[in-house]
Motif scaffolding. Structure first.
Motif, short mmCIF file in Angstrom:
data_model
loop_
_atom_site.label_atom_id
_atom_site.label_comp_id
_atom_site.label_asym_id
_atom_site.label_seq_id
_atom_site.Cartn_x
_atom_site.Cartn_y
_atom_site.Cartn_z
N LYS A 198 0.84 -1.19 0.00
CA LYS A 198 0.00 0.00 0.00
C LYS A 198 0.87 1.24 0.00
O LYS A 198 2.10 1.15 -0.04
N GLU A 224 -3.39 -7.88 1.76
CA GLU A 224 -4.09 -6.61 1.51
C GLU A 224 -3.36 -5.85 0.42
O GLU A 224 -2.15 -5.61 0.52
N ASP A 243 -3.60 -2.30 -1.59
CA ASP A 243 -4.22 -0.98 -1.60
C ASP A 243 -3.65 -0.18 -2.78
O ASP A 243 -2.47 0.17 -2.80
N LYS A 253 -8.26 -2.75 -2.51
CA LYS A 253 -8.90 -1.44 -2.49
C LYS A 253 -8.43 -0.65 -3.71
O LYS A 253 -7.24 -0.66 -4.03
#
Length: 231
Positions: free
Chosen positions: A120, A139, A141, A166
């Motif tokens: 991210k 994750e 991002d 995301k």
């Protein structure tokens, strides 16, 4: 050892095996670069109005499912391909988006096994991300990332774990490529208002796990400008 014995031993040496006819070009295995080349041609055809969005999406699905060159070439046989086969010396620009050359972007492999992995912040993303979550989480991002390729494929494997993605709200997100077995995916697909916006495709496999992808309100994709190139 006399000359006749040397000749006899030479004849007994194993001879190279002849494999017959060379492999036809259509039967050659396609590489990621081959698929990306065909995908670029299809994107040009969409931008020029030669393909509508449904035709483009259908052919693009076939591009990333293709195993051989013979499966790829028919997908652009009815399109002019001369301009897209040669690499451009400068970054390609379409609409309001400017893309850097592919080598400038990262194509990371993110692995979370009994733990977590994440990517991210401000970074330059390339054309492919591989995410593997096994009893752990990954994750991704992209809300502050700079897109260096018109299309990004995120290949996910979630086994008793999860992958979360995301995205900026003004890119195109396409899902439907995640196979779920006692697991599933929650990919909130949407089309960007600008047809030239980056496209993010999610595919992969979920077993007792899940893959989630959604846009984050208020986050916009960053343009790749000359200033970025010089930084």
């Amino acid at each position: 050892m006399d000359e006749s014995q040397l000749q006899k031993r030479a004849q007994e040496q194993p001879q190279p095996v002849r494999t017959g006819k060379p492999t036809a070009e259509a039967d050659l295995r396609a590489s990621d670069a081959d698929r990306d080349r065909i995908a670029d041609i299809l994107r040009e055809a969409l931008a020029e109005g030669r393909l509508d969005s449904s035709e483009h999406s259908e052919r693009l699905d076939q591009v990333y499912a293709a195993k051989t060159m013979g499966e790829l070439e028919p997908l652009v046989r009815d399109l002019p391909v001369g301009r897209t086969t040669a690499p451009a010396p400068a970054p390609a620009a379409r609409g309001g988006y400017h893309y850097a050359p592919d080598p400038s972007g990262e194509n990371p492999n993110l692995v979370g096994i009994l733990g977590g992995a994440e990517r991210k912040g401000r970074w330059r993303v390339g054309h492919r991300i591989t995410a593997v979550a096994i009893m752990g989480g990954v994750e991704i991002d992209l809300t502050e990332a700079t897109f260096t390729s018109p299309e990004l494929v995120i290949h996910c494997t979630a086994i008793m774990g999860g992958v979360s993605v995301k995205l900026p709200e003004n890119v195109t997100l396409r899902g439907g490529g995640v196979v779920g077995i006692m697991g599933g995916s929650d990919v909130k697909a949407f089309e960007a208002p600008d047809a030239d916006a980056p496209v993010v495709r999610i595919d992969g496999f979920a077993f007792w796990g899940g893959v989630e992808a959604k846009a984050k309100r208020g986050k916009k994709v960053k343009d790749w400008t000359k200033k970025n190139l010089e930084s």
